[in-house]
Design a protein around this motif. Structure first.
Motif, mmCIF file in Angstrom:
data_model
loop_
_atom_site.group_PDB
_atom_site.id
_atom_site.type_symbol
_atom_site.label_atom_id
_atom_site.label_comp_id
_atom_site.label_asym_id
_atom_site.label_seq_id
_atom_site.Cartn_x
_atom_site.Cartn_y
_atom_site.Cartn_z
ATOM 1 N N ALA A 1 -11.577 -1.751 -13.637
ATOM 2 C CA ALA A 1 -12.033 -0.434 -13.176
ATOM 3 C C ALA A 1 -11.184 0.022 -12.008
ATOM 4 O O ALA A 1 -10.709 -0.777 -11.198
ATOM 5 C CB ALA A 1 -13.504 -0.487 -12.763
ATOM 6 N N PHE A 2 -11.006 1.338 -11.926
ATOM 7 C CA PHE A 2 -10.397 1.982 -10.781
ATOM 8 C C PHE A 2 -11.506 2.669 -9.969
ATOM 9 O O PHE A 2 -12.638 2.785 -10.404
ATOM 10 C CB PHE A 2 -9.372 3.022 -11.237
ATOM 11 C CG PHE A 2 -7.973 2.482 -11.366
ATOM 12 C CD1 PHE A 2 -7.729 1.222 -11.881
ATOM 13 C CD2 PHE A 2 -6.885 3.254 -10.991
ATOM 14 C CE1 PHE A 2 -6.446 0.733 -12.003
ATOM 15 C CE2 PHE A 2 -5.589 2.783 -11.109
ATOM 16 C CZ PHE A 2 -5.369 1.517 -11.608
ATOM 17 N N MET A 3 -11.133 3.109 -8.793
ATOM 18 C CA MET A 3 -12.027 3.885 -7.945
ATOM 19 C C MET A 3 -11.201 4.981 -7.290
ATOM 20 O O MET A 3 -10.040 4.771 -6.935
ATOM 21 C CB MET A 3 -12.662 2.993 -6.876
ATOM 22 C CG MET A 3 -13.490 3.741 -5.830
ATOM 23 S SD MET A 3 -14.297 2.591 -4.686
ATOM 24 C CE MET A 3 -14.779 3.712 -3.359
ATOM 25 N N CYS B 1 0.865 -1.174 0.000
ATOM 26 C CA CYS B 1 0.000 0.000 0.000
ATOM 27 C C CYS B 1 0.902 1.223 0.000
ATOM 28 O O CYS B 1 1.724 1.396 0.903
ATOM 29 C CB CYS B 1 -0.912 0.015 1.222
ATOM 30 S SG CYS B 1 -2.131 1.369 1.218
ATOM 31 N N TYR B 2 0.774 2.045 -1.036
ATOM 32 C CA TYR B 2 1.531 3.292 -1.100
ATOM 33 C C TYR B 2 0.778 4.339 -0.298
ATOM 34 O O TYR B 2 -0.410 4.565 -0.507
ATOM 35 C CB TYR B 2 1.693 3.735 -2.554
ATOM 36 C CG TYR B 2 2.336 5.095 -2.694
ATOM 37 C CD1 TYR B 2 3.690 5.274 -2.433
ATOM 38 C CD2 TYR B 2 1.593 6.202 -3.088
ATOM 39 C CE1 TYR B 2 4.287 6.516 -2.558
ATOM 40 C CE2 TYR B 2 2.177 7.455 -3.215
ATOM 41 C CZ TYR B 2 3.521 7.608 -2.947
ATOM 42 O OH TYR B 2 4.100 8.843 -3.069
ATOM 43 N N ALA B 3 1.488 4.994 0.622
ATOM 44 C CA ALA B 3 0.866 5.986 1.498
ATOM 45 C C ALA B 3 1.613 7.300 1.356
ATOM 46 O O ALA B 3 2.588 7.568 2.072
ATOM 47 C CB ALA B 3 0.878 5.511 2.950
ATOM 48 N N GLY B 4 1.171 8.117 0.407
ATOM 49 C CA GLY B 4 1.738 9.429 0.175
ATOM 50 C C GLY B 4 0.610 10.422 -0.019
ATOM 51 O O GLY B 4 -0.367 10.418 0.734
ATOM 52 N N ALA B 5 0.723 11.259 -1.047
ATOM 53 C CA ALA B 5 -0.381 12.159 -1.363
ATOM 54 C C ALA B 5 -1.631 11.373 -1.729
ATOM 55 O O ALA B 5 -2.756 11.839 -1.543
ATOM 56 C CB ALA B 5 0.009 13.089 -2.505
ATOM 57 N N ASN B 6 -1.428 10.166 -2.264
ATOM 58 C CA ASN B 6 -2.520 9.219 -2.503
ATOM 59 C C ASN B 6 -2.301 8.005 -1.621
ATOM 60 O O ASN B 6 -1.170 7.646 -1.310
ATOM 61 C CB ASN B 6 -2.550 8.771 -3.976
ATOM 62 C CG ASN B 6 -2.316 9.904 -4.946
ATOM 63 O OD1 ASN B 6 -1.250 10.009 -5.547
ATOM 64 N ND2 ASN B 6 -3.305 10.753 -5.093
ATOM 65 N N LEU B 7 -3.389 7.354 -1.238
ATOM 66 C CA LEU B 7 -3.329 6.061 -0.566
ATOM 67 C C LEU B 7 -3.751 5.030 -1.602
ATOM 68 O O LEU B 7 -4.872 5.092 -2.117
ATOM 69 C CB LEU B 7 -4.260 6.042 0.649
ATOM 70 C CG LEU B 7 -4.137 4.842 1.597
ATOM 71 C CD1 LEU B 7 -2.784 4.838 2.295
ATOM 72 C CD2 LEU B 7 -5.268 4.865 2.628
ATOM 73 N N VAL B 8 -2.835 4.077 -1.933
ATOM 74 C CA VAL B 8 -3.056 3.193 -3.078
ATOM 75 C C VAL B 8 -2.824 1.745 -2.671
ATOM 76 O O VAL B 8 -1.674 1.332 -2.451
ATOM 77 C CB VAL B 8 -2.112 3.553 -4.247
ATOM 78 C CG1 VAL B 8 -2.487 2.750 -5.497
ATOM 79 C CG2 VAL B 8 -2.125 5.043 -4.546
ATOM 80 N N PRO B 9 -3.883 0.912 -2.570
ATOM 81 C CA PRO B 9 -3.682 -0.514 -2.292
ATOM 82 C C PRO B 9 -3.213 -1.244 -3.544
ATOM 83 O O PRO B 9 -3.718 -1.002 -4.642
ATOM 84 C CB PRO B 9 -5.078 -0.979 -1.864
ATOM 85 C CG PRO B 9 -6.022 -0.060 -2.589
ATOM 86 C CD PRO B 9 -5.308 1.270 -2.694
ATOM 87 N N PRO C 1 -7.335 -0.020 -7.890
ATOM 88 C CA PRO C 1 -8.316 -0.965 -8.430
ATOM 89 C C PRO C 1 -9.594 -0.933 -7.598
ATOM 90 O O PRO C 1 -9.552 -0.861 -6.363
ATOM 91 C CB PRO C 1 -7.593 -2.309 -8.329
ATOM 92 C CG PRO C 1 -6.137 -1.950 -8.398
ATOM 93 C CD PRO C 1 -6.019 -0.643 -7.676
ATOM 94 N N ALA C 2 -10.734 -0.978 -8.287
ATOM 95 C CA ALA C 2 -12.008 -0.683 -7.635
ATOM 96 C C ALA C 2 -12.310 -1.586 -6.439
ATOM 97 O O ALA C 2 -12.783 -1.110 -5.405
ATOM 98 C CB ALA C 2 -13.136 -0.753 -8.662
ATOM 99 N N GLY C 3 -12.067 -2.884 -6.558
ATOM 100 C CA GLY C 3 -12.412 -3.794 -5.468
ATOM 101 C C GLY C 3 -11.673 -3.490 -4.181
ATOM 102 O O GLY C 3 -12.299 -3.208 -3.141
ATOM 103 N N PRO C 4 -10.334 -3.537 -4.174
ATOM 104 C CA PRO C 4 -9.602 -3.227 -2.945
ATOM 105 C C PRO C 4 -9.831 -1.808 -2.438
ATOM 106 O O PRO C 4 -9.885 -1.581 -1.230
ATOM 107 C CB PRO C 4 -8.136 -3.445 -3.354
ATOM 108 C CG PRO C 4 -8.189 -4.353 -4.524
ATOM 109 C CD PRO C 4 -9.455 -4.022 -5.251
#
Length: 280
Positions: free
Chosen positions: A274-276, A62-70, A98-101
């Motif tokens: 899909a992304f979310m 999980c990237y935790a910067g300006a965005n939180l990205v699983p 990704p939309a699910g996570p």
């Protein structure tokens, strides 16, 4: 008995991190591009990289910067990342992935971080590996030179404001945003058609790895919309991407943007997921 743990990954774990990111090269292109350019030092990366470990083996990120990205995160990993994020408190301006996570992550965090300014639950992820058939690339779309920052920046700000709903110049006066635009221009990943000193079409390749790249920031000047500039312009950018950067070109788009989705399909993109995005 299986044991799991979550912690900030160490710079020495770069090979293991890249192996996880390669499992989903299109989904992970944005973060993989940053890791390949900057390594895992949080200061250079612009945020922490959290790892989820099963019996000591790195399985999700999980990237935790300006965005939180699983990244490559199943239900247990998402739950662990959400708990770490909840304890730390919100430091990001968005959650995206990704939309699910991402949906599962937001379900855990919404009671603590909500409400969001906007939630975009379905942003189709589209890819192509081929030049468009039947659409000639715009010969006037070219790489932006470093001395043309003053020309392209207003178009970038207009696109961001239209897309996100807030100006990227707010807060710090735009220093971080201008640095990002300058980074893309300097790396040869900013493209535009310029007429009489004004940008009429532009796009950037915002993320680039040897396996996949991601186009972002597609914009046509409002007074020139409806002329087909987005299609011929995208054909040109696809050509640069396939020739110079990666064998797979991707992007994601808001589901309600019917004209853009149709234009992307016409130049050969197909939906593969899909992304979310959760915007604060």
């Amino acid at each position: 008995m299986t044991t799991t743990s979550t912690r900030v990954v160490e710079p020495a774990e770069l090979d293991e991190v890249l192996a996880v990111l390669r499992r989903e090269p299109v989904n992970n292109a944005f973060v993989a591009s940053r890791v390949q350019a900057s390594g895992l030092d949080p200061w250079r990366l612009g945020g922490e990289m959290w790892g989820w470990y099963v019996d000591g083996r790195l399985e999700a990120l999980c990237y935790a910067g300006a965005n939180l990205v699983p990244l490559c995160a199943g239900p247990e990993a998402v739950r662990a990342f959400a708990e770490r994020a909840r304890r730390q408190g919100r430091r990001c301006s968005s959650i995206v992935g990704p939309a699910g996570p991402t949906a599962a992550l937001w379900a855990y965090l919404e009671p603590h971080w909500g409400p969001a300014r906007e939630v975009r639950r379905n942003q189709p992820l589209m890819v192509t590996e081929h030049m468009p058939s039947g659409i000639e690339p715009d010969p006037y779309v070219r790489r932006i030179a470093k001395n043309e920052m003053d020309i392209v920046l207003p178009a970038c700000v207009a696109m961001f404001t239209e897309e996100v709903g807030v100006s990227p110049l707010a807060g710090d006066g735009g220093l971080v945003y201008q640095a990002r635009v300058a980074e893309l221009v300097g790396s040869g990943r900013s493209f535009a058609r310029i007429e009489d000193g004004q940008v009429v079409f532009k796009a950037e390749i915002g993320a680039a790895t040897p396996l996949a790249c991601q186009i972002q920031g597609v914009w046509v000047a409002p007074e020139r919309r409806g002329e087909g500039l987005s299609e011929t312009g995208m054909a040109a950018v696809i050509g640069y991407a396939l020739r110079d950067i990666a064998p797979v070109v991707s992007l994601y788009v808001n589901d309600y943007n019917t004209p853009a989705r149709a234009a992307y399909r016409r130049v050969g993109f197909r939906e593969v997921g899909a992304f979310m995005s959760v915007l604060f």
